[in-house]
Enzyme design. Sequence first.
Site, mmCIF file in Angstrom:
data_model
loop_
_atom_site.group_PDB
_atom_site.id
_atom_site.type_symbol
_atom_site.label_atom_id
_atom_site.label_comp_id
_atom_site.label_asym_id
_atom_site.label_seq_id
_atom_site.Cartn_x
_atom_site.Cartn_y
_atom_site.Cartn_z
ATOM 1 N N ASP A 20 2.973 4.463 -0.349
ATOM 2 C CA ASP A 20 1.806 4.026 0.428
ATOM 3 C C ASP A 20 1.662 2.519 0.243
ATOM 4 O O ASP A 20 2.186 1.942 -0.715
ATOM 5 C CB ASP A 20 0.536 4.745 -0.053
ATOM 6 C CG ASP A 20 -0.684 4.330 0.763
ATOM 7 O OD1 ASP A 20 -0.554 4.180 1.992
ATOM 8 O OD2 ASP A 20 -1.769 4.131 0.175
ATOM 9 N N TYR A 45 -1.493 -3.170 4.983
ATOM 10 C CA TYR A 45 -0.449 -3.177 5.998
ATOM 11 C C TYR A 45 -1.085 -3.103 7.393
ATOM 12 O O TYR A 45 -0.496 -3.526 8.371
ATOM 13 C CB TYR A 45 0.453 -1.940 5.840
ATOM 14 C CG TYR A 45 1.500 -1.999 4.744
ATOM 15 C CD1 TYR A 45 1.438 -2.908 3.691
ATOM 16 C CD2 TYR A 45 2.570 -1.103 4.768
ATOM 17 C CE1 TYR A 45 2.409 -2.913 2.701
ATOM 18 C CE2 TYR A 45 3.546 -1.116 3.792
ATOM 19 C CZ TYR A 45 3.461 -2.015 2.758
ATOM 20 O OH TYR A 45 4.437 -2.014 1.779
ATOM 21 N N GLY A 46 -2.274 -2.520 7.425
ATOM 22 C CA GLY A 46 -2.879 -2.132 8.709
ATOM 23 C C GLY A 46 -3.194 -3.264 9.654
ATOM 24 O O GLY A 46 -3.384 -3.036 10.850
ATOM 25 N N CYS A 95 1.421 6.693 3.960
ATOM 26 C CA CYS A 95 0.676 5.647 4.668
ATOM 27 C C CYS A 95 0.807 5.868 6.185
ATOM 28 O O CYS A 95 1.919 5.945 6.712
ATOM 29 C CB CYS A 95 1.287 4.299 4.281
ATOM 30 S SG CYS A 95 0.562 2.900 5.111
ATOM 31 N N ASN A 96 -0.339 5.974 6.850
ATOM 32 C CA ASN A 96 -0.308 6.180 8.306
ATOM 33 C C ASN A 96 0.313 4.992 9.021
ATOM 34 O O ASN A 96 1.099 5.143 9.951
ATOM 35 C CB ASN A 96 -1.728 6.385 8.832
ATOM 36 C CG ASN A 96 -2.305 7.710 8.418
ATOM 37 O OD1 ASN A 96 -2.268 8.669 9.168
ATOM 38 N ND2 ASN A 96 -2.837 7.784 7.201
ATOM 39 N N THR A 97 -0.059 3.782 8.574
ATOM 40 C CA THR A 97 0.445 2.570 9.223
ATOM 41 C C THR A 97 1.962 2.497 9.103
ATOM 42 O O THR A 97 2.663 2.208 10.075
ATOM 43 C CB THR A 97 -0.200 1.329 8.567
ATOM 44 O OG1 THR A 97 -1.621 1.440 8.680
ATOM 45 C CG2 THR A 97 0.260 0.054 9.223
ATOM 46 N N GLU A 147 -11.725 0.560 -0.831
ATOM 47 C CA GLU A 147 -11.126 -0.053 -2.033
ATOM 48 C C GLU A 147 -12.220 -0.502 -2.994
ATOM 49 O O GLU A 147 -12.025 -0.554 -4.201
ATOM 50 C CB GLU A 147 -10.294 -1.275 -1.631
ATOM 51 C CG GLU A 147 -9.009 -0.948 -0.933
ATOM 52 C CD GLU A 147 -7.862 -0.683 -1.894
ATOM 53 O OE1 GLU A 147 -7.772 -1.351 -2.917
ATOM 54 O OE2 GLU A 147 -7.070 0.227 -1.591
ATOM 55 N N CYS A 181 -6.007 7.423 8.449
ATOM 56 C CA CYS A 181 -5.759 6.335 7.502
ATOM 57 C C CYS A 181 -6.055 6.893 6.113
ATOM 58 O O CYS A 181 -7.025 7.650 5.943
ATOM 59 C CB CYS A 181 -6.684 5.155 7.814
ATOM 60 S SG CYS A 181 -6.584 3.847 6.581
ATOM 61 N N THR A 182 -5.225 6.522 5.167
ATOM 62 C CA THR A 182 -5.362 7.060 3.805
ATOM 63 C C THR A 182 -6.757 6.852 3.214
ATOM 64 O O THR A 182 -7.203 7.640 2.386
ATOM 65 C CB THR A 182 -4.360 6.345 2.877
ATOM 66 O OG1 THR A 182 -4.465 4.932 3.109
ATOM 67 C CG2 THR A 182 -2.955 6.816 3.140
ATOM 68 N N HIS A 183 -7.422 5.766 3.622
ATOM 69 C CA HIS A 183 -8.689 5.418 2.982
ATOM 70 C C HIS A 183 -9.906 6.099 3.609
ATOM 71 O O HIS A 183 -11.001 5.973 3.086
ATOM 72 C CB HIS A 183 -8.903 3.898 3.054
ATOM 73 C CG HIS A 183 -8.021 3.130 2.120
ATOM 74 N ND1 HIS A 183 -6.651 3.161 2.215
ATOM 75 C CD2 HIS A 183 -8.319 2.317 1.080
ATOM 76 C CE1 HIS A 183 -6.137 2.385 1.264
ATOM 77 N NE2 HIS A 183 -7.128 1.865 0.567
HETATM 78 N N1 DGL Z 1 -2.379 3.075 3.913
HETATM 79 C C1 DGL Z 1 -2.882 2.523 5.156
HETATM 80 C C2 DGL Z 1 -2.907 3.604 6.237
HETATM 81 O O1 DGL Z 1 -2.946 4.777 5.947
HETATM 82 C C3 DGL Z 1 -4.266 1.926 4.972
HETATM 83 C C4 DGL Z 1 -4.295 0.690 4.122
HETATM 84 C C5 DGL Z 1 -3.553 -0.493 4.733
HETATM 85 O O2 DGL Z 1 -3.997 -1.039 5.772
HETATM 86 O O3 DGL Z 1 -2.536 -0.845 4.177
HETATM 87 O O4 DGL Z 1 -2.883 3.266 7.394
#
Ligand code: DGL
Length: 277
Positions: free
Chosen positions: A15, A47-48, A78-80, A158, A194-196
């Site tokens: 992730d 990353y997003g 990680c979705n992104t 976060e 998104c993970t968060h």
């Molecule tokens: N892990 C990212 C996601 O699931 C969220 C955090 C990021 O933007 O890196 O899209």
Amino acid sequence: MRPAGCNRLPIGVFDSGVGGLTVLCAMARRLPNESFIYLGDTARLPYGTKSSDTVNRYSLQAVGKLVERRVKLLVTACNTATAAALPALALAHPDIPLVGVVDPGAEAACRATRNGSILVLATESTIRNRAYDRAIAARMPRARVMGIACSLFVALAEEGWVDGPIVEGAAVRYLEPLLRGPAEDFPDTVVLACTHFPPMAGAIGKALGREAVLVDSAETTAVAVERVLDERCLRAPGGAAGALGFLTTDAPERFAKVGSFFLGREIAPADVELVAL
Ligand code: DGL
């Protein structure tokens, strides 16, 4: 019947940060005999908000590090990264099965919706890539999919802010176009893509103000991983509990502190290894 297992190698989970620990938590619960090694690229989070090229490059480096440690299966939590880099990752590591979170999330949404109207909440990059739109359309061609980028949620989560007036205010602001739109288009299903976002489900539901099912990909990803383990005869032997290992690209203490919240159990800073990519 569950096939007998014999592969003791860990499953590699990647992730951009600590949010993917929600996916790890679901997998560890479902697959208690499996060991996992989790890499959070906290030095380069988020990353997003980055371009697809950058996300691709970072994802290849991070997954390369997990492959160096010898893993039997890779999970992009990680979705992104899944939305931008899954094909490149599969190409780079053709011998290791790879599971991303977009297909399982789309699967959960298509199972949940009754009216075929689905809202995807994700990072800027995931929305721009339209990966969920494609994954939903492949399962339900007549579905109406609307995407809203909610990048600020990542920073709030976060910080440990997952409810209360600030989070609800941000959610209302992001959802405004939808809340102002025609009632008949209102989605009955919301993908927390998104993970968060899963820890913010309460505040997001409150801001929506209407009945909707909120789904995420943690549980469905765990099911997908289990299926691949069985198909490829990669299960760990039964009997002993699996181990969890953690790698981070920055500040192990912070990883342990924020990560404990997302994993739902204590992570000791000494158990987090600092790595360079
Ligand atoms: N892990 C990212 C996601 O699931 C969220 C955090 C990021 O933007 O890196 O899209």
